[in-house]
Scaffold this active site. Sequence first.
Site, PDB file in Angstrom:
ATOM      1  N   HIS A 152      90.899  46.369  83.126  1.00 36.90           N
ATOM      2  CA  HIS A 152      91.645  45.327  82.420  1.00 36.90           C
ATOM      3  C   HIS A 152      91.949  45.768  81.003  1.00 36.90           C
ATOM      4  CE1 HIS A 152      87.306  44.510  82.534  1.00 36.90           C
ATOM      5  NE2 HIS A 152      87.392  44.078  81.285  1.00 36.90           N
ATOM      6  N   CYS A 195      82.043  40.267  76.601  1.00 36.58           N
ATOM      7  CA  CYS A 195      82.486  41.654  76.682  1.00 36.58           C
ATOM      8  C   CYS A 195      83.700  41.840  75.792  1.00 36.58           C
ATOM      9  CB  CYS A 195      82.804  42.068  78.125  1.00 36.58           C
ATOM     10  SG  CYS A 195      84.185  41.202  78.868  1.00 36.58           S
TER      11      CYS A 195
END
Length: 652
Positions: free
Chosen positions: A67, A173
């Site tokens: 991603h 994250c």
Amino acid sequence: MLLSHVTSDALIFLDQPWSSREIILENLCQRLFDAGKITDKAAFLQAVWHRESLSETGFEQGIAIPHGKSPTVLQPAFAVARLTKPVADWPTMDGEDQVDLVFLLAVPEKDDEGHLRLLSTLSTALMDEANVAALKKADSVAAFLATLDGVNNTPAKPVLPASSQSIIVITACSAGIAHTYMAAEALEKAGAARGITMLCEKQGASGIEDAVTDAQIARAQGVIFATSVPPKGKARFNGKPYVSTSVSEPLKNADGLIERLLHQPDGIMAETREQTAPAQGQQPRFLSTLYMGVSSGISYMIPVIVAGGLMIGIGQLAASIFGVTDIGSNRYADHASETLVILHFLTLYGSMIMKFMYPVFAAYMAYSIADRPGLVPGFIGGAFAGGLHYTLWGGSGGIPSGFLGALILGLLAGLIADHLNRHIRLHKHLQAMKPMLIVPGLTVLAIFFINFYFVDPVFGGINQFFQRFIVAHGTGSTLILAMIIASLTAFDLGGPVNKSAGAIAIGLAADHIFPLTARVLAIVIPPIGIGLATIIDRYIVRQRVFDENQRITGTTSLILGFLAIGEGAIPFMLKNPLITISINMLGAVLGAVIAISLGSVQWLPLPAIWGWPLVQNLPAYLTGMASGIAFIALANVFVRYHLIKRGRMAIE
């Protein structure tokens, strides 16, 4: 809303022969660009590879979820590649490095439509073996999408009894999507197997989700920080056992983390007293924002102070061995001794580093308030506070606004950038312009006018007033003039008021009108005094009144104080200006008056430890200095202890 609404038939590629991670990511990025989901393929692909470099995006069952978070993403989306043959160059958490199903997530900087929660649903759904098996068996794109939409209909998690054990989990994250939610899911499953309620707060791309309450924190056995970025609000968990690990670790060994917390935690969060927030209005939110901004700015500013002070200290200390006391003067730039030339420029190098103290402080203060859009405006505001504009614009006579200017401009830069970022609405095709052009551009423009019409005139006027005040009392009594010079020198620890007092004091000494005794004492007393306070607090009042970060900063301040660098104490002044400034001024005045009354005289501008032997009547000088240091150390300890007892101050 269904997962199929965040992708499309054109972004699903079944049974492709792509044979490497590079080929897969290149093709999926191209498809996202062709579908109009991203505006710059190269920039987005760079963001994806940056994320790949941080930790694994390959998981069990041959799944990979790469991603990228980038302003080039117009709206949240994902593309899928199901491979005919597993690729063997994709690092996975199970060590198999065999991936045959890839989901590439495109994450925007901001999301106003709530799609990011859907992407997190996808991430957690892929941890279910049945879902993955169904996706790998789908015989068409339509069947594949139908299976994806079915993951939204998973049954709700069972609610454990309120009396059961509970553990707080904080996950975060770098992109705030896949790992943030998958780590929480893994810990929830492991906790359910043990009969433990896992209260998971996800600090993701959409902000803080499922925030834990004070009551939940009070009942919890401890907290697990599974993050790859600094978690927000750690002070809430003071007094709780904790485990700190990477965001990927729960996906490998969630049960082991729970076992570790219950029986061998990493430690106990620093204890503090509970503070009672005001009952109504916006004041608590504003004060909390200000406090967190100042704390963040200070934490990033300290290395600048330490680095600059170390360079100055090495240069001056080494030069003193050669008998040089003015190594920073221009006459050493072309000296015959190469060693002295190097020491000269090393000292200037340290002074140059110090110039970035306020820009770094204001930048990260604004960053803590507004995230990345506030970083550049805050830095520019700090540059104004440090007087960089006077240097670059070629002006003369300008007086920087110093730490108060940095405080005001850093706060306003953050608030303005945050307000603009939340309230400016653009067409989806223009969204990329907002964080890169519109918000920082308008905020920087606002900072210019605020500084030009308010900060510089107000604080410049104050500093000019102090200068005239010193000059007006230049022929007054010895002790009155000493008190004025000492108090103004200690006022802002190397800032514009300090420099104004220094200019007058050095001028009087050069004309042999008044010695520099008060000036040099007031330079070293505050940083040594407050540094000493952070060491002796537990021996004086039998508890800590400074937090761990302040104790580290205090040690730095103590060392730099002996090198005559007062900036080491600035973090204390920024965090508690009223307490710190008033105590510093009183301590400096006390030390100067005692030393001068006992007959100490220093005509040379040498406040550092190597200049002390050149003082006339050194015992009197050291007596005054010790008295001022002791006053500042004890006053800081007792005042803070009193405020903590009354609940008006907390140890973070």
